[in-house]
Design a protein around this motif. Structure first.
Motif, PDB file in Angstrom:
ATOM      1  N   PRO A   1      23.357  11.686 -17.416  1.00 45.49           N
ATOM      2  CA  PRO A   1      23.319  11.698 -18.887  1.00 45.49           C
ATOM      3  C   PRO A   1      23.538  13.074 -19.514  1.00 45.49           C
ATOM      4  CG  PRO A   1      21.109  11.499 -17.992  1.00 45.49           C
ATOM      5  CD  PRO A   1      22.039  11.409 -16.831  1.00 45.49           C
ATOM      6  N   ARG A   2      23.371  14.158 -18.715  1.00 50.02           N
ATOM      7  CA  ARG A   2      23.453  15.511 -19.294  1.00 50.02           C
ATOM      8  C   ARG A   2      24.346  16.406 -18.438  1.00 50.02           C
ATOM      9  NH1 ARG A   2      18.082  14.018 -19.169  1.00 50.02           N
ATOM     10  NH2 ARG A   2      17.041  13.763 -21.192  1.00 50.02           N
ATOM     11  N   ARG A   3      24.986  17.380 -19.103  1.00 50.94           N
ATOM     12  CA  ARG A   3      25.827  18.332 -18.380  1.00 50.94           C
ATOM     13  C   ARG A   3      25.021  19.134 -17.369  1.00 50.94           C
ATOM     14  NH1 ARG A   3      29.092  21.082 -23.323  1.00 50.94           N
ATOM     15  NH2 ARG A   3      27.193  20.502 -24.422  1.00 50.94           N
TER      16      ARG A   3
ATOM     17  N   GLY B   1      29.601  10.634 -20.858  1.00 53.23           N
ATOM     18  CA  GLY B   1      30.668  10.771 -21.849  1.00 53.23           C
ATOM     19  C   GLY B   1      32.027  10.920 -21.197  1.00 53.23           C
ATOM     20  N   VAL B   2      32.097  11.725 -20.134  1.00 53.36           N
ATOM     21  CA  VAL B   2      33.352  11.880 -19.393  1.00 53.36           C
ATOM     22  C   VAL B   2      33.760  10.556 -18.743  1.00 53.36           C
ATOM     23  CG1 VAL B   2      34.380  12.969 -17.345  1.00 53.36           C
ATOM     24  CG2 VAL B   2      33.123  14.352 -19.018  1.00 53.36           C
ATOM     25  N   LEU B   3      32.781   9.812 -18.219  1.00 52.42           N
ATOM     26  CA  LEU B   3      33.078   8.511 -17.608  1.00 52.42           C
ATOM     27  C   LEU B   3      33.698   7.561 -18.630  1.00 52.42           C
ATOM     28  CD1 LEU B   3      33.031   6.383 -15.417  1.00 52.42           C
ATOM     29  CD2 LEU B   3      30.590   6.034 -15.878  1.00 52.42           C
TER      30      LEU B   3
ATOM     31  N   THR C   1      26.680   2.044 -22.614  1.00 53.81           N
ATOM     32  CA  THR C   1      28.064   1.633 -22.861  1.00 53.81           C
ATOM     33  C   THR C   1      28.884   1.683 -21.583  1.00 53.81           C
ATOM     34  OG1 THR C   1      27.849   2.637 -25.059  1.00 53.81           O
ATOM     35  CG2 THR C   1      30.053   2.016 -24.358  1.00 53.81           C
ATOM     36  N   ALA C   2      28.730   2.769 -20.818  1.00 53.77           N
ATOM     37  CA  ALA C   2      29.507   2.901 -19.585  1.00 53.77           C
ATOM     38  C   ALA C   2      29.183   1.780 -18.607  1.00 53.77           C
ATOM     39  CB  ALA C   2      29.217   4.262 -18.945  1.00 53.77           C
TER      40      ALA C   2
ATOM     41  N   GLY D   1      37.402  12.940 -27.421  1.00 54.64           N
ATOM     42  CA  GLY D   1      36.084  13.207 -26.856  1.00 54.64           C
ATOM     43  C   GLY D   1      35.106  13.837 -27.815  1.00 54.64           C
ATOM     44  N   VAL D   2      35.336  13.667 -29.116  1.00 53.12           N
ATOM     45  CA  VAL D   2      34.377  14.141 -30.122  1.00 53.12           C
ATOM     46  C   VAL D   2      34.073  12.966 -31.057  1.00 53.12           C
ATOM     47  CG1 VAL D   2      35.059  16.571 -30.044  1.00 53.12           C
ATOM     48  CG2 VAL D   2      36.262  15.006 -31.591  1.00 53.12           C
TER      49      VAL D   2
END
Length: 848
Positions: free
Chosen positions: A64-66, A110-112, A142-143, A431-432
């Motif tokens: 979930p986090r970078r 988010g990248v996924l 969502t993913a 991606g924003v």
């Protein structure tokens, strides 16, 4: 390869069960406590990297986090004895370290999502593992829904794993139609001590936390250092601001104080995750990022402030904000477990033990409280604009989805039918947030791709508060710190990413300053937050919300403002501006052009009309930018019907007092009210409610407040009398305005009280043996018998009884005070009089 370290990870004993479950069901839910190796050992084993004969597969791990993604990749690479980018790599927004030999790739959720939108089959991936599902982040939900859709329709061979650190795994099992594989933990005992703050600490609201609580937390950290002689102290706080304040309060402690959060510099993150060196104890002040996503070695004591920060969205006003909430019971349990990873530990809970049961069981799912605009764009690009066909644990709230679709239509991402446009598909790939995507695409043509990318990068991650609230100045500070400041470094990487996605470069127009360009892009991103100055320091935004600048803000005085970041503190009447840019009217009109309207307005305005009275019909043509009125000019051709309707609306709002009420009209109304109450139909109901309800029937041609004031209420009431039945002629008989008394005087009846009153001097009623009655004899008048001075001497509805019993006392009391007036012994036979002349009170001759 560090076999000794791998063998110590408890999740290893669950590997055979997991492989068997995946072979039979294609998916599994893994429940294991933090620190058992589900994030590190499982991906390596499933990828065939443990030299145990397992087949080689490509595994995608979503975090979930970078910070968690980088940490997990580094830990797995270290276990293999490799550098990141070989067998194990990671990809986060703006940074990728992976190559052709990478078998385990760790990405953010988010990248996924971006990858799934580009390649729905997720080509080359054999196993997808979504970690920390229990945190209920919207991107993760969502993913997983998208992955389930992919497996059901395109990739039945794709293996899915949902990994959770909490006990509530059955919901995930139902969603995936898969069993739960449980891994044992190796947690050591943790002794929980409740350390409630002193009395008087106020609960948090918005992002405000009582400094007294932070002082108490700092004192509890010192207590933990003293009472737990070995190891590090991990302290959980809700946000970066509280971490900084507690760090200042710990100045001078015999330990190294480290601040861990998503924006912490990479060297600090590495130091936290590496462990203590040279025997120096550490105090790690952390947000919830250390709850379950990261393993922090060396911790023997946990101090929990008991608070967490969650996003909230005011969909009606388009304002998002963070709010401080009590940590859930599940979250508190995760935090305490950190103290028992390597040895027995102690957890200090900074609240009373009695408060445990009052805390929520689980954190609120982000889908139920967050802005859903980006989610709605993702689902629209997926082909399911309403998300009705997606496998989600919680359905998105209808109101939030409606607000999201409205925003997406406004920025051109959806058509009127709710289908994604080609522009919307391009926006999704950026991606924003869709608002920022709109600002980037349109802003690049307006101010140049470099300045547009710089501004959007500034808006995509809110700059530190130290940068100030002027977005143009914050941009200059980010540029200056691009190589030295952690935020500036991340900002510069995001600028490069955005510029590469834009493709064709556009140049900044000649004369375009930073101030103008930044303001234009901010206004494009948030047209509902373009505001015009009202009173000093306060702006009315086009979305209808007022927002205020801080007293020391350099932006005060600018006539127009584009607000980038604002929130509404709990209990505040206006929003608070966090980041904004000064703009001119031309920029405001261009950016918010979709909100520009010209309307003909005919209505009752409560602020118009005579000073002090308020209210009148107004007819004007109004040009507005959302809620901001730009101009207004009178209408000379307003339809009379609309003017009358506006006047009628004003009458209903402000009441019948707008009409002309003579004393005769008021008297008639009281008489009619009496008859309606006592006799009912056909006598009309003349209460305020009844008259206003039928006002459209009796109100003639009125166009203004002045016309209303000329309406004679008496004529209105006369028109309501029952003329058709002939009963109107009996008005004076049934409810006479005046009654003739024995003296010959005609006395007005007061119909204001519930029982009508006849107030008459006592001497004028001599000889009256019966009480006068009205309404066909149904209602006796209440007689107020007055003294010669006009003051009530007695009240009766039964004259005969009064003459027999009550008169004697009144006569004894008053005849000495009024000797010139008659006070006969037998008033029933005395001559009535209005005067004091001699003989006025002589006896009447007896009859028969």
């Amino acid at each position: 390869m560090r076999h000794d370290q791998l063998l110590q990870l408890p999740i290893g004993e669950a590997l055979p069960r997991l492989r068997d479950t995946l072979d039979r069901h294609g998916s599994a839910v893994v429940h294991a406590p933090p620190g058992t190796g589900k994030t590190t050992l499982l991906p390596l084993a499933l990828a065939g990297l443990l030299a145990d004969g397992a087949p080689a597969r490509r595994v995608l791990v979503a975090e979930p986090r970078r910070l968690a993604a980088r940490s997990a990749a580094r830990r797995m690479a270290w276990l293999l004895g490799e550098d990141v980018g070989g067998s194990v790599g990671f990809t986060v927004r703006g940074e990728r370290r992976a190559g052709p030999d990478t078998r385990v790739e760790v990405v953010t959720t988010g990248v996924l999502l971006q990858r799934l939108q580009r390649d729905q089959e997720l080509s080359g991936v054999d196993v997808a593992l979504l970690d920390e599902c229990h945190e209920r982040h919207l991107d993760a939900d969502t993913a997983l829904a998208f992955l389930l859709d992919v497996r059901d329709t395109l990739r039945p061979d794709l293996r899915l794993i949902a990994a959770s650190a909490t006990q509530d795994s059955q919901a995930w099992a139902r969603l995936l139609s898969a069993p739960v594989v449980r891994g044992r933990g190796t947690s050591h005992p943790v002794r929980v001590l409740h350390a409630p703050p002193p009395p008087g600490v106020r609960p948090p609201h918005g992002t405000w936390v009582d400094p007294a609580l932070l002082r108490h937390v700092a004192a509890t950290v010192r207590r933990a250092l003293a009472e737990v002689p070995e190891g590090d102290v991990l302290c959980f706080l809700p946000g970066v601001g509280e971490i900084g304040r507690v760090a200042a309060l710990l100045d001078g402690v015999d330990a190294r104080v480290l601040q861990l959060h998503g924006r912490a510099p990479a060297p600090v993150q590495d130091e936290v995750l590496r462990g203590a060196v040279d025997g120096v104890r550490r105090v790690i002040l952390s947000t919830s990022v250390a709850e379950s996503s990261l393993t922090v070695p060396g911790v023997r004591a946990v101090v929990d402030a008991g608070l967490a920060r969650e996003a909230r969205t005011d969909h009606a006003r388009g304002l998002g904000s963070l709010t401080t909430v009590r940590v859930s019971r599940a979250g508190a349990e995760q935090r305490r477990g950190r103290a028992g990873r390597e040895a027995p530990g102690v957890a200090y809970a900074c609240w009373a033990e009695a408060e445990e049961t009052g805390r929520p069981r689980e954190p609120a799912p982000e889908i139920s409280v967050a802005d859903l605009t980006a989610f709605a764009l993702q689902t629209a690009c997926w082909g399911d604009p309403d998300a009705a066909g997606l496998a989600l644990l919680d359905a998105p709230p209808a109101g939030a989805m409606a607000a999201a679709h409205e925003t997406l239509r406004a920025v051109g991402a959806l058509d009127e039918g709710g289908r994604v446009t080609s522009r919307g598909q391009r926006m999704a790939r950026l991606g924003v947030h869709p608002r920022l995507a709109r600002a980037l695409l349109d802003g690049a043509a307006l101010v140049g791709s470099e300045l547009a990318s710089e501004t959007v990068a500034l808006l995509s991650e809110e700059p530190p508060r130290a940068y100030g609230d002027d977005a143009a100045e914050a941009l200059r500070r980010a540029r200056a710190g691009r190589r030295t400041d952690p935020y500036g470094t991340r900002w510069a990487a995001e600028v490069r990413r955005l510029r590469s996605l834009l493709g064709r470069e556009t140049r900044r127009p000649a004369g375009m300053t930073d101030e103008r360009g930044v303001g234009a892009v901010v206004a494009l991103a948030q047209p509902e937050r373009v505001g015009r100055a009202q009173e000093p320091g306060t702006y009315l935004m086009t979305g209808g919300t007022r927002a205020g600048l801080a007293a020391e803000s350099a932006l005060r005085g600018t006539p127009w403002l584009a607000v980038a970041v604002a929130d509404r503190p709990a209990g505040a009447a206006t929003a608070r501006v966090r980041l904004a840019a000064a703009i001119d009217e031309e920029t405001a009109l261009a950016a918010a052009d979709a909100l520009r309207t010209v309307r003909r307005e005919v209505r009752w305005d409560p602020d118009a009309g005579p000073r002090g009275e308020g209210g009148d019909v107004v007819a004007r043509e109004v040009e507005s930018l959302g809620a901001v009125r730009l101009s207004a000019r009178p209408l000379t051709d307003a339809p009379p019907a609309r003017l009358r309707e506006a006047a009628l609306d004003g009458l209903r709002r402000q009441g019948l007092g707008l009409l002309h009420w003579s004393e005769a009209a008021r008297s008639l109304r009281r008489r009619l009210a009496f008859l309606h109450r006592e006799l009912g139909e056909p006598w009309p109901d003349v209460s305020d409610e009844a008259l206003l309800e039928r006002a459209g029937d009796w109100l003639g041609r009125v166009l203004s407040r002045a016309d209303l004031a000329r309406v004679d209420a008496g004529n209105v009431l006369s028109g309501m009398l029952p003329w058709a039945s002939g009963q109107a002629a009996r008005l004076d008989e049934l409810a006479p305005e005046r009654i003739e008394v024995p003296s010959g005087s005609r006395i007005r009846v007061d119909y204001e009280p519930e029982q009508p009153v006849l107030a008459v001097k006592l001497q004028e009623m001599f000889g009256a043996r019966e009480t006068p009655r009205i309404a066909d004899g149904r209602v006796p008048l209440l007689i107020h018998l007055l003294s010669p001075a006009g003051r009530p001497a007695a009240v009766t509805a039964d004259l005969a009884s009064f003459w027999a019993d009550g008169y004697r006392g009144v006569r004894a009391e008053l005849r000495g005070r009024y000797p010139k007036h008659p006070w006969p012994q037998d008033p029933a036979t005395a001559e009535p009089t209005r005067h004091t002349k001699a003989g006025a009170g002589r006896q009447r001759p007896r009859q028969g």
